[in-house]
Design a protein around this motif. Structure first.
Motif, short mmCIF file in Angstrom:
data_model
loop_
_atom_site.label_atom_id
_atom_site.label_comp_id
_atom_site.label_asym_id
_atom_site.label_seq_id
_atom_site.Cartn_x
_atom_site.Cartn_y
_atom_site.Cartn_z
N SER A 5 0.75 -1.13 -0.14
CA SER A 5 -0.18 0.08 0.09
C SER A 5 0.78 1.20 -0.33
CB SER A 5 -1.22 0.05 1.71
OG SER A 5 -1.39 1.10 1.33
N ALA A 6 0.75 2.10 -1.15
CA ALA A 6 0.80 3.75 -0.52
C ALA A 6 0.83 4.41 0.58
CB ALA A 6 0.85 4.30 -1.99
N GLY A 7 0.04 4.16 1.51
CA GLY A 7 -0.75 4.54 2.86
C GLY A 7 -0.16 3.22 4.26
N PHE A 8 0.17 2.65 4.04
CA PHE A 8 0.10 1.70 5.47
C PHE A 8 1.45 1.21 5.25
CE2 PHE A 8 -4.68 2.07 4.51
CZ PHE A 8 -4.82 2.26 6.20
N VAL A 9 2.06 1.27 6.55
CA VAL A 9 3.58 -0.28 6.39
C VAL A 9 2.96 -1.21 5.58
CG1 VAL A 9 4.75 -1.03 8.04
CG2 VAL A 9 4.24 0.94 8.74
N ASP A 10 3.85 -1.35 4.65
CA ASP A 10 3.76 -2.87 3.89
C ASP A 10 4.78 -4.31 5.09
OD1 ASP A 10 2.75 -1.87 1.78
OD2 ASP A 10 5.15 -1.23 1.00
N LEU A 11 3.41 -4.87 5.30
CA LEU A 11 3.73 -6.45 5.87
C LEU A 11 4.49 -7.56 5.09
CD1 LEU A 11 -0.31 -6.86 7.39
CD2 LEU A 11 1.82 -6.05 8.22
N ASP A 12 5.66 -7.91 5.79
CA ASP A 12 6.44 -9.23 5.70
C ASP A 12 5.40 -10.37 4.48
OD1 ASP A 12 8.71 -7.43 5.73
OD2 ASP A 12 8.94 -8.77 7.43
N ASP A 13 6.09 -10.84 3.86
CA ASP A 13 5.21 -12.06 3.28
C ASP A 13 4.33 -12.95 4.03
OD1 ASP A 13 5.47 -11.06 0.84
OD2 ASP A 13 6.52 -11.91 -0.46
N LEU A 14 3.36 -13.64 4.28
CA LEU A 14 3.29 -14.37 5.11
C LEU A 14 2.26 -15.67 4.82
CD1 LEU A 14 1.59 -14.18 8.50
CD2 LEU A 14 -0.20 -13.66 7.66
N ARG A 15 3.01 -16.74 5.82
CA ARG A 15 2.61 -17.91 5.79
C ARG A 15 1.34 -17.93 6.16
NH1 ARG A 15 5.72 -22.33 3.86
NH2 ARG A 15 3.49 -23.98 3.90
#
Length: 830
Positions: free
Chosen positions: A772-782
Motif C-alpha cells: 500500500s502507498a498509505g500503510f506500512v507494508d507487511l512481510d510475506d505471510l505463510r
C-alpha cells in the motif's frame, strides 16, 4: 473515434531539449554491468555520507547475496579533494562576504513543482534514523532559495555566482557543469533552455533569489555551491577581488516536467497528469479476449527510497561521459525498458515463464512495485517477473522520474520472431489431418501481453510524429539494436503500418495487427496456404481509465466485481489500428507487409476460397475453476451437394499465457463423423471434467480448445480442412477485502481478507503478500491450508503512515492449486 482519442492530447507548445543524434542508441555507450554501480554514485554525491562509502555498502550487500557475481567490484577511486582556498590575512577576512547558510524553501518549492508527495521531501525516520528533507523539483521552472551572509549583501561591493554540477567529472562541454551570475536587477526574463538566477529581495543579512532550471536540463541529483566576490586589497595596498565559496549540505534532485510546455514530456491536458504522473495505485488487465480480469497494483512511485532507486536504475545504464543523454526522454525511456529486465545487465527483474519458481517469488505473488525495487537495491536482480510485472515496475520508474506513463494490455498479442509481419504456422498432411511441424512454428500468439505507453515529443520524427503516446516494453522478448529493449515506438505510426519508424515499430505492429497464416508443407518444401486469419490478433487493448483515483474493488456498481473492473477499463484499440473489417485496416496491413524486413510475397497471392461447410466452436467463457465445461462444434452445409465429414475431433491442452501448450488432457474423436445434406446442421459436443484438467493447468488457468475436421471434396466444391483454436480461461475467486472508510494518520486500521475455495480439494502452500502507498507494508505471510469448499478468512492490522485523500490497500494470495488471487480496497487517511 480515433481522432477523438488524439484530440485529448493535442498540445500547442514547442520543445527544446538537446539533440545528440538518434542513430544507434547503444553506439553512445549504454552501460554494462561493469559501470552498473559506479555511474549512479558518481552522480548521486550526497555529502551526508560519502557516496563512495554508499557504493561500497551496496556492493557488499550484493556480494553477500550473490555468489555468481560476474566480475569483482571496481576499485574505489580516490575522492577528489575540494578546491583549496588560500589563506587570507585576518584583515582581509573582514572584507570578504561569507555565506553562512542556504535555505532551499523545500516545502514551498516542492508544492509549487508538484513534488511534495515524494517521501524524501519530508523530515522523517528511515530504519530508525532521522533523515532530513531533500529538495525535489522539475525542470523548466524556478526555485526559490535564501542565502544568509555574515553581513548585509551590497550590490555595489559584492557579486554572486552559482555553480551546479553533476557526475564524477563535471564539464561544461557535457552539460554537467554550469556557472552563471545572479542578476541583481530583479527584472531579468529567463530563457526556457538556459540556466539563470535573479535577486528577488534582501533583508538584513539575507538575500532571496530565484533560480531558473532549463527545460532541457539533465535529470538527476545536482550539487551546487555559491561563490561570493568582494572588493579588497592585497598586502601592498593594491585592489583585488576576494573570492569565497560555500557548498551547502543538500543537493537538488531535478526531474522531467510534464507541466512545462518547453519540456519534451509536456502533456497539454493537465487533468490526465493526475493519473499518469500522480496516481500511485492502479490495475493491470489480464486473461484473454473473452474473459478479462483486473489485477490491482501498487505503483508507489512516491514511497520511501523509490526515487533514489529509479535514478540509480537509469544512471547505471549511462556512463559518466554520457550523462547528457539523460536530458532526453526518448533515450531515458528506452534505457528504462532496458534496465527493468536483467537480460543484458544487472537490471531489476529476471523473467521466468517455466512455472518453476524455485529460488524466487512467483510472478503472480507480487502486489506492487515497492518490494521489487527495494529488493533490487539490496541484493540485485529480483526473481521472478512476467510481462505485467515488468510493465508495472516500468510505470513506477517513469512516473517517479516525471514521464507520463500507463500500463497497457493487448489481448491475443502476436509475437513475430522472423520479422515477416505475419504470424505463421506450418503443418504437414498425415492421413486426413494436418499436424503442426513443431520445429518450424516459432511465432506465437500470447493470450495477453502487457507493455507501457509513455507520452513525449519525438523531434527525431518531425513532422510525421512530433509527439504522442510511445510504446516501450521491458519484457525481454526480442533484441533491439543488440539488447533486450523495445521502443519508444509511436502508437500513431503503428496505426498507419509505417514499420520503418524508430524504434521497433514493426514488432509492435505485429503484436496488434499481424495476420495469422497457416501453411501446408509439401515435399520439396513447397508451401500451400491453408488459411488466412485476418482478425485474430490484437483484441481489446486496455488500460486504466484516467480518473486520477486508485483502482480498488471497494465500491462495486450493482454488487458485481466484473462490472467494476470493466467500468475502469479504457479500450484504446482504435488508437493502434483502424476498425477490423474496414478497407482502411486492410490498407494498413498491406502497408506493413510492404515495409516488412523479410516479407513473404505468397501470403496474399491466393484469393480466399469459399467454404461450403460452415463451422462454429462454442463454449462457456465464465466457468469457475473446478467446474465442468461443455464444448460444442457445429457444422452447417451451405453448399449445393451432400458433403461427407469423415474426421471430427475436439481436443484440449493446458496453455500458458505466452501461447505454449502443455500435454493434451482431453480428446473426443467422433468416429464416422457425419454426412450433411444441403442446409443441414449437426453438432458435436463433449464435456471436460475438473478431474481431467486441474492437475494439468498452467498459470492463468487457461486452456486451448482445438477442433479439427476434414470435409471430402465433390465435383467443383474442393475438400475442406478445419482447424479452430479457442483459448478459454477459467474464472478464479477474488479476494474480498473489508476495511474502515477512514483512519487517522498514525493510527492502526483493521482489514479482513476472505474468499471461498471453489475446489473439492484443499489449497496448500498458501501465503499472502500486501502492499500500500498509505500503510506500512507487511512481510510475506505463510497461511494455513484452505479446506475443500472452505472459506479463507484472516485479519490484518496495518499502521497508516501517509495522509492521502484515498489510499488503496492491495493483497495477493498465492497457493499451489490456484495461484495469483488478488483483491483490494481503498480508505481515506486523514
Amino acid at each position: 473515434m480515433y481522432c477523438t482519442y488524439r484530440s485529448h492530447f493535442t498540445p500547442s507548445y514547442s520543445y527544446s531539449y538537446p539533440s545528440y543524434g538518434y542513430g544507434s542508441l547503444y553506439g553512445y555507450g549504454y552501460g554494462n554491468s561493469g559501470s552498473y554501480y559506479s555511474s549512479y554514485y558518481r552522480s548521486r554525491s550526497r555529502r551526508r555520507k560519502n557516496y563512495w562509502d554508499r557504493y561500497t555498502d551496496m556492493c557488499n550487500r550484493w556480494r553477500r547475496n550473490r555468489r555468481d557475481r560476474r566480475s569483482p567490484s571496481p576499485p574505489k577511486p580516490e575522492t577528489p579533494p575540494l578546491p583549496t582556498i588560500p589563506e587570507v590575512p585576518t584583515e582581509e577576512l573582514v572584507k570578504e562576504l561569507h555565506v553562512k547558510d542556504v535555505d532551499l524553501h523545500i516545502k514551498e518549492n516542492t508544492e509549487k513543482h508538484r513534488t511534495d508527495e515524494y517521501a524524501c521531501t519530508k523530515d522523517r525516520k528511515v530504519d530508525g534514523k532521522p533523515e532530513s528533507a531533500e529538495l525535489v523539483v522539475r525542470r523548466g521552472d524556478t526555485i526559490k532559495m535564501t542565502i544568509t551572509f555574515d553581513r548585509p549583501y551590497s550590490k555595489e561591493k559584492n557579486d554572486l555566482k552559482l555553480c551546479f554540477s553533476l557526475g564524477k567529472n563535471p564539464k561544461p562541454s557535457r552539460g554537467t557543469q554550469v556557472v552563471f551570475d545572479i542578476d541583481e536587477s530583479g527584472t531579468k526574463k529567463f530563457k526556457p533552455d538556459k540556466w539563470g538566477a535573479t535577486l528577488q529581495s534582501k533583508s538584513g543579512n539575507n538575500a532571496t533569489i530565484l533560480v531558473h532550471i532549463p527545460a532541457n536540463c539533465i535529470i538527476g541529483e545536482w550539487n551546487f555551491y555559491v561563490k561570493t566576490f568582494s572588493e579588497g586589497k592585497d598586502k601592498e595596498g593594491k585592489e583585488k577581488t576576494l573570492i569565497r565559496q560555500f557548498e551547502p549540505d543538500d543537493d537538488i534532485i531535478i526531474l522531467f516536467n510534464p507541466w512545462c510546455k518547453e519540456d519534451g514530456v509536456y502533456m497539454a491536458t493537465e487533468k490526465l497528469l493526475d493519473e499518469y504522473i500522480c496516481n500511485e495505485s492502479g490495475a493491470v488487465w489480464r486473461g484473454n479476449g473473452y474473459q478479462i480480469g483486473a489485477k490491482p497494483w501498487n505503483f508507489g512511485q512516491f514511497g520511501e527510497g523509490i526515487l533514489d532507486i529509479c535514478l540509480l536504475l537509469v544512471t547505471s545504464g549511462f556512463d559518466d561521459d554520457r550523462l547528457k543523454h539523460m536530458s532526453d526522454p526518448v533515450r531515458v525511456s528506452r534505457m528504462i525498458a532496458k534496465m527493468v529486465n536483467s537480460s543484458d545487465d544487472n537490471g531489476v527483474l529476471t523473467g521466468n515463464w517455466s512455472g518453476d519458481y524455485t529460488g524466487g517469488t512467483p510472478p503472480g505473488k507480487w502486489a506492487g512495485s515497492y518490494k521489487i525495487l527495494t529488493q533490487w537495491r539490496e541484493s540485485g536482480p529480483v526473481k521472478f517477473g512476467q510481462c505485467w510485472v515488468f510493465s508495472c515496475v516500468t510505470t513506477t520508474v517513469c512516473r517517479a522520474l516525471g514521464i507520463p506513463c500507463r500500463t497497457v494490455t493487448n489481448f491475443s498479442s502476436a509475437h513475430d520472431t522472423d520479422q515477416t509481419n505475419c504470424i505463421e504456422k506450418f503443418f504437414q498432411r498425415i492421413g486426413n489431418e494436418d499436424e503442426p511441424i513443431d520445429h518450424l512454428n516459432n511465432d506465437s500468439v500470447w493470450n495477453f501481453h502487457v507493455w507501457n505507453e509513455v507520452w513525449m515529443a519525438r523531434p527525431d520524427l518531425k513532422p510525421s510524429f512530433p509527439y504522442g503516446w510511445q510504446v516501450i516494453d521491458a519484457t525481454p522478448q526480442e533484441t533491439s539494436e543488440g539488447v533486450y529493449t523495445c521502443g519508444p515506438c509511436p502508437v500513431a505510426a503503428v496505426r498507419k503500418g509505417l514499420c520503418m519508424t524508430n524504434y521497433d515499430t514493426a514488432f509492435v505492429f505485429s503484436e496488434v495487427n499481424a495476420d495469422k497464416v497457416h501453411w501446408r508443407v509439401h515435399s520439396g518444401d513447397r508451401l500451400e496456404r491453408i488459411e488466412l486469419f485476418k482478425h485474430s490478433v490484437g483484441k481489446k487493448i486496455s488500460t486504466k481509465t484516467p480518473t486520477g483515483k486508485p483502482f480498488s474493488y471497494r465500491r462495486i456498481p450493482n454488487g458485481k466485481r466484473d462490472d467494476h473492473a470493466e467500468a475502469n477499463r479504457d479500450d484504446v484499440t482504435l488508437a493502434y489500428k483502424p476498425a477490423e473489417g474496414t478497407e482502411e485496416e486492410r490498407e494498413t496491413v498491406m502497408q506493413a507487409h510492404r515495409t516488412a524486413r523479410f516479407p513473404v510475397p505468397e501470403t496474399y497471392k491466393e484469393k480466399e476460397k469459399i467454404k461450403p461447410v460452415e463451422f462454429h466452436l462454442n463454449h462457456d467463457n465464465s466457468v469457475m475453476i473446478g467446474g465442468k465445461m461443455l464444448v460444442e462444434l457445429t457444422a452447417k452445409n451451405n453448399g449445393r451437394y451432400e458433403r461427407k465429414i469423415p474426421v471430427v475431433a475436439i481436443t484440449a491442452f493446458p496453455q500458458g499465457y505466452t501461447g505454449n501448450y502443455g500435454e493434451m488432457f482431453h480428446r473426443k474423436h467422433f468416429m464416422g463423423g457425419a454426412t450433411l445434406k444441403p442446409g443441414e446442421e449437426k453438432s458435436f459436443g463433449t464435456v471436460m471434467d475438473p478431474e481431467e484438467y486441474l492437475d494439468k493447468l498452467k498459470e492463468q488457468a487457461s486452456i486451448s480448445i482445438v477442433a479439427t475436421a476434414y470435409v471430402e471434396g465433390i465435383d467443383d466444391e474442393e475438400e475442406q480442412t478445419l482447424r479452430k483454436e479457442h483459448t478459454v480461461r477459467f474464472r478464479r475467486p477474488d479476494l474480498e477485502v473489508e476495511g474502515p472508510d477512514e483512519v487517522r494518520n498514525g493510527d492502526c486500521a483493521t482489514f479482513v481478507v476472505s474468499f471461498t475455495n471453489p475446489l473439492d480439494r484443499p489449497l496448500t502452500a498458501c501465503n499472502m503478500s500486501m502492499e500500500s502507498a498509505g500503510f506500512v507494508d507487511l512481510d510475506d505471510l505463510r497461511c494455513l491450508d484452505v479446506q475443500p469448499k472452505g472459506e479463507f478468512r484472516q485479519e490484518f492490522r496495518l499502521d497508516a503512515i501517509k495522509p492521502k485523500k484515498t489510499a488503496a490497500v492491495y493483497f495477493s494470495f498465492d497457493c499451489k492449486e490456484i495461484p495469483d488471487i488478488s483483491g483490494s480496497t481503498d480508505i481515506r487517511i486523514t
